[in-house]
Design a protein around this motif. Structure first.
Motif, PDB file in Angstrom:
ATOM      1  N   GLY A  55      14.112   6.369 -26.701  1.00 43.21           N
ATOM      2  CA  GLY A  55      13.471   5.522 -27.709  1.00 43.21           C
ATOM      3  C   GLY A  55      13.515   4.050 -27.336  1.00 43.21           C
ATOM      4  O   GLY A  55      12.560   3.308 -27.589  1.00 43.21           O
ATOM      5  N   SER A  56      14.594   3.617 -26.707  1.00 49.36           N
ATOM      6  CA  SER A  56      14.714   2.225 -26.269  1.00 49.36           C
ATOM      7  C   SER A  56      13.672   1.896 -25.204  1.00 49.36           C
ATOM      8  O   SER A  56      13.071   0.822 -25.226  1.00 49.36           O
ATOM      9  CB  SER A  56      16.124   1.962 -25.736  1.00 49.36           C
ATOM     10  OG  SER A  56      17.087   2.138 -26.758  1.00 49.36           O
ATOM     11  N   GLU A  64       6.736  10.101 -36.106  1.00 48.95           N
ATOM     12  CA  GLU A  64       6.451  11.381 -35.452  1.00 48.95           C
ATOM     13  C   GLU A  64       6.296  11.212 -33.936  1.00 48.95           C
ATOM     14  O   GLU A  64       6.785  12.034 -33.159  1.00 48.95           O
ATOM     15  CB  GLU A  64       5.191  12.014 -36.042  1.00 48.95           C
ATOM     16  CG  GLU A  64       5.378  12.483 -37.472  1.00 48.95           C
ATOM     17  CD  GLU A  64       4.067  12.841 -38.137  1.00 48.95           C
ATOM     18  OE1 GLU A  64       3.986  13.940 -38.715  1.00 48.95           O
ATOM     19  OE2 GLU A  64       3.121  12.020 -38.087  1.00 48.95           O
ATOM     20  N   CYS A  65       5.644  10.152 -33.512  1.00 39.20           N
ATOM     21  CA  CYS A  65       5.461   9.919 -32.079  1.00 39.20           C
ATOM     22  C   CYS A  65       6.800   9.644 -31.398  1.00 39.20           C
ATOM     23  O   CYS A  65       7.057  10.145 -30.299  1.00 39.20           O
ATOM     24  CB  CYS A  65       4.489   8.760 -31.851  1.00 39.20           C
ATOM     25  SG  CYS A  65       2.791   9.156 -32.326  1.00 39.20           S
ATOM     26  N   MET A  66       7.658   8.867 -32.047  1.00 38.58           N
ATOM     27  CA  MET A  66       8.986   8.604 -31.481  1.00 38.58           C
ATOM     28  C   MET A  66       9.788   9.901 -31.406  1.00 38.58           C
ATOM     29  O   MET A  66      10.472  10.159 -30.409  1.00 38.58           O
ATOM     30  CB  MET A  66       9.720   7.559 -32.310  1.00 38.58           C
ATOM     31  CG  MET A  66      11.084   7.194 -31.747  1.00 38.58           C
ATOM     32  SD  MET A  66      11.016   6.405 -30.106  1.00 38.58           S
ATOM     33  CE  MET A  66      10.532   4.742 -30.566  1.00 38.58           C
ATOM     34  N   GLU A  67       9.724  10.718 -32.447  1.00 37.68           N
ATOM     35  CA  GLU A  67      10.418  12.010 -32.436  1.00 37.68           C
ATOM     36  C   GLU A  67       9.953  12.856 -31.258  1.00 37.68           C
ATOM     37  O   GLU A  67      10.760  13.485 -30.573  1.00 37.68           O
ATOM     38  CB  GLU A  67      10.169  12.770 -33.740  1.00 37.68           C
ATOM     39  CG  GLU A  67      10.869  12.179 -34.936  1.00 37.68           C
ATOM     40  CD  GLU A  67      10.475  12.842 -36.247  1.00 37.68           C
ATOM     41  OE1 GLU A  67       9.783  13.895 -36.232  1.00 37.68           O
ATOM     42  OE2 GLU A  67      10.856  12.311 -37.309  1.00 37.68           O
ATOM     43  N   ARG A  68       8.661  12.865 -30.998  1.00 35.92           N
ATOM     44  CA  ARG A  68       8.119  13.652 -29.890  1.00 35.92           C
ATOM     45  C   ARG A  68       8.652  13.161 -28.554  1.00 35.92           C
ATOM     46  O   ARG A  68       9.026  13.953 -27.702  1.00 35.92           O
ATOM     47  CB  ARG A  68       6.587  13.623 -29.904  1.00 35.92           C
ATOM     48  CG  ARG A  68       6.006  14.403 -31.042  1.00 35.92           C
ATOM     49  CD  ARG A  68       4.493  14.432 -31.035  1.00 35.92           C
ATOM     50  NE  ARG A  68       4.083  15.600 -31.791  1.00 35.92           N
ATOM     51  CZ  ARG A  68       4.093  16.834 -31.347  1.00 35.92           C
ATOM     52  NH1 ARG A  68       4.445  17.102 -30.123  1.00 35.92           N
ATOM     53  NH2 ARG A  68       3.742  17.836 -32.121  1.00 35.92           N
ATOM     54  N   ALA A  69       8.670  11.849 -28.369  1.00 33.09           N
ATOM     55  CA  ALA A  69       9.198  11.302 -27.109  1.00 33.09           C
ATOM     56  C   ALA A  69      10.653  11.723 -26.935  1.00 33.09           C
ATOM     57  O   ALA A  69      11.046  12.209 -25.860  1.00 33.09           O
ATOM     58  CB  ALA A  69       9.074   9.784 -27.095  1.00 33.09           C
ATOM     59  N   MET A  70      11.439  11.572 -27.965  1.00 29.57           N
ATOM     60  CA  MET A  70      12.859  11.919 -27.886  1.00 29.57           C
ATOM     61  C   MET A  70      13.055  13.423 -27.684  1.00 29.57           C
ATOM     62  O   MET A  70      13.881  13.844 -26.875  1.00 29.57           O
ATOM     63  CB  MET A  70      13.577  11.466 -29.155  1.00 29.57           C
ATOM     64  CG  MET A  70      13.678   9.978 -29.289  1.00 29.57           C
ATOM     65  SD  MET A  70      14.459   9.568 -30.869  1.00 29.57           S
ATOM     66  CE  MET A  70      14.777   7.836 -30.613  1.00 29.57           C
ATOM     67  N   GLU A 106      17.690  -0.114 -33.656  1.00 28.00           N
ATOM     68  CA  GLU A 106      18.785   0.290 -32.771  1.00 28.00           C
ATOM     69  C   GLU A 106      18.264   0.432 -31.344  1.00 28.00           C
ATOM     70  O   GLU A 106      17.174   0.932 -31.112  1.00 28.00           O
ATOM     71  CB  GLU A 106      19.391   1.626 -33.215  1.00 28.00           C
ATOM     72  CG  GLU A 106      20.530   2.063 -32.312  1.00 28.00           C
ATOM     73  CD  GLU A 106      21.154   3.407 -32.694  1.00 28.00           C
ATOM     74  OE1 GLU A 106      22.058   3.841 -31.964  1.00 28.00           O
ATOM     75  OE2 GLU A 106      20.741   4.027 -33.688  1.00 28.00           O
ATOM     76  N   ARG A 107      19.050  -0.005 -30.373  1.00 26.05           N
ATOM     77  CA  ARG A 107      18.723   0.165 -28.960  1.00 26.05           C
ATOM     78  C   ARG A 107      19.969   0.650 -28.240  1.00 26.05           C
ATOM     79  O   ARG A 107      21.093   0.340 -28.637  1.00 26.05           O
ATOM     80  CB  ARG A 107      18.268  -1.155 -28.320  1.00 26.05           C
ATOM     81  CG  ARG A 107      17.017  -1.757 -28.932  1.00 26.05           C
ATOM     82  CD  ARG A 107      15.781  -0.883 -28.719  1.00 26.05           C
ATOM     83  NE  ARG A 107      14.599  -1.491 -29.286  1.00 26.05           N
ATOM     84  CZ  ARG A 107      14.150  -1.269 -30.519  1.00 26.05           C
ATOM     85  NH1 ARG A 107      14.796  -0.458 -31.329  1.00 26.05           N
ATOM     86  NH2 ARG A 107      13.055  -1.860 -30.946  1.00 26.05           N
ATOM     87  N   HIS A 108      19.754   1.396 -27.172  1.00 19.08           N
ATOM     88  CA  HIS A 108      20.892   1.820 -26.365  1.00 19.08           C
ATOM     89  C   HIS A 108      21.415   0.582 -25.652  1.00 19.08           C
ATOM     90  O   HIS A 108      20.648  -0.122 -24.985  1.00 19.08           O
ATOM     91  CB  HIS A 108      20.484   2.891 -25.355  1.00 19.08           C
ATOM     92  CG  HIS A 108      21.660   3.559 -24.744  1.00 19.08           C
ATOM     93  ND1 HIS A 108      22.486   2.921 -23.852  1.00 19.08           N
ATOM     94  CD2 HIS A 108      22.170   4.798 -24.936  1.00 19.08           C
ATOM     95  CE1 HIS A 108      23.449   3.745 -23.504  1.00 19.08           C
ATOM     96  NE2 HIS A 108      23.287   4.886 -24.155  1.00 19.08           N
TER      97      HIS A 108
END
Length: 165
Positions: A53-54, A31-37, A107-109
Motif C-alpha cells: 500500500g505504501s 477496493e482498489c487498495m484491497e486488491r493491490a494488497m 499509515e506508511r511502512h
C-alpha cells in the motif's frame, strides 16, 4: 447548454477524474487498495500489505503515475495479472480491509520510504540501479537509483519483527 459555477465545475471535474481512475466508478479507492494488497502481498502479513500500500501511495503522489489509487493499481503490466477482475476471498486475508483503510488514512511502512517498486522476493535481476529497502509479504521493495548511489544491491534478509515473517 447549462453553465456550472466555478466551484461546482471543479467538483464535477474532480469527481470525474476520481471515477475514471477507479474503473468508471465500479470500484472505490478502498477496493482498489484491497486488491493491490490481496494479490501482491501473498496474503502473508499485515506488514507486507502495508508495504504494498505504501508503494501504491508513493506512486499516486509522485506525479509519474496516475493520480488515483485505482489508476495506479489498474495500470497495465504494473501489478498482478487480472488484479482488477479476479475474485478475492477476504476470509483468506482478514486483515486486508483494515490495512487498506489504514494506508488510505496515512499509515506508511516505515522502511519503504520513497520506494515505488517491488518484485517477488528471491528473484534476482541483472540491473545495477535497484536499491533495496525491505523484504516483506513475499516481496522485495526497492528504489531505482543511479548505480553509483546503490548501497543495498541485494534484498536485505527478513528480520523478525521488521518484516512480519
Amino acid at each position: 447548454m447549462t453553465m456550472i459555477s466555478g466551484s461546482r465545475a471543479g467538483l464535477a471535474l474532480g469527481m470525474a477524474l476520481v471515477l475514471a481512475g477507479c474503473g468508471l466508478g465500479r470500484m472505490s479507492e478502498q477496493e482498489c487498495m484491497e486488491r493491490a494488497m490481496y494479490f501482491e502481498s501473498n496474503r502473508s502479513s499485515r506488514d507486507g500489505m502495508v508495504a504494498v500500500g505504501s508503494v501504491v501511495m508513493n506512486r499516486v503522489q509522485s506525479g509519474q503515475y496516475p493520480r488515483s489509487v485505482c489508476g495506479v493499481v489498474a495500470q497495465k503490466n504494473q501489478f498482478a495479472p487480472g488484479i482488477m477482475r479476479r475474485k478475492m476471498n477476504l476470509r483468506t486475508a482478514p486483515q486486508v480491509r483494515e490495512a487498506a483503510r489504514s494506508v488510505l488514512r496515512g499509515e506508511r511502512h516505515p522502511l519503504v520510504g520513497n520506494a515505488m517498486f517491488f518484485h517477488t522476493a528471491g528473484h534476482r535481476f541483472p540491473y545495477d540501479n535497484m536499491h533495496y529497502v525491505l523484504v516483506a509479504g513475499g516481496n522485495a521493495f526497492y528504489e531505482k537509483r543511479r548505480n553509483l548511489l546503490v548501497t543495498q544491491p541485494i534484498p536485505p534478509h527478513p528480520v523478525e519483527g521488521i518484516t512480519g515473517r
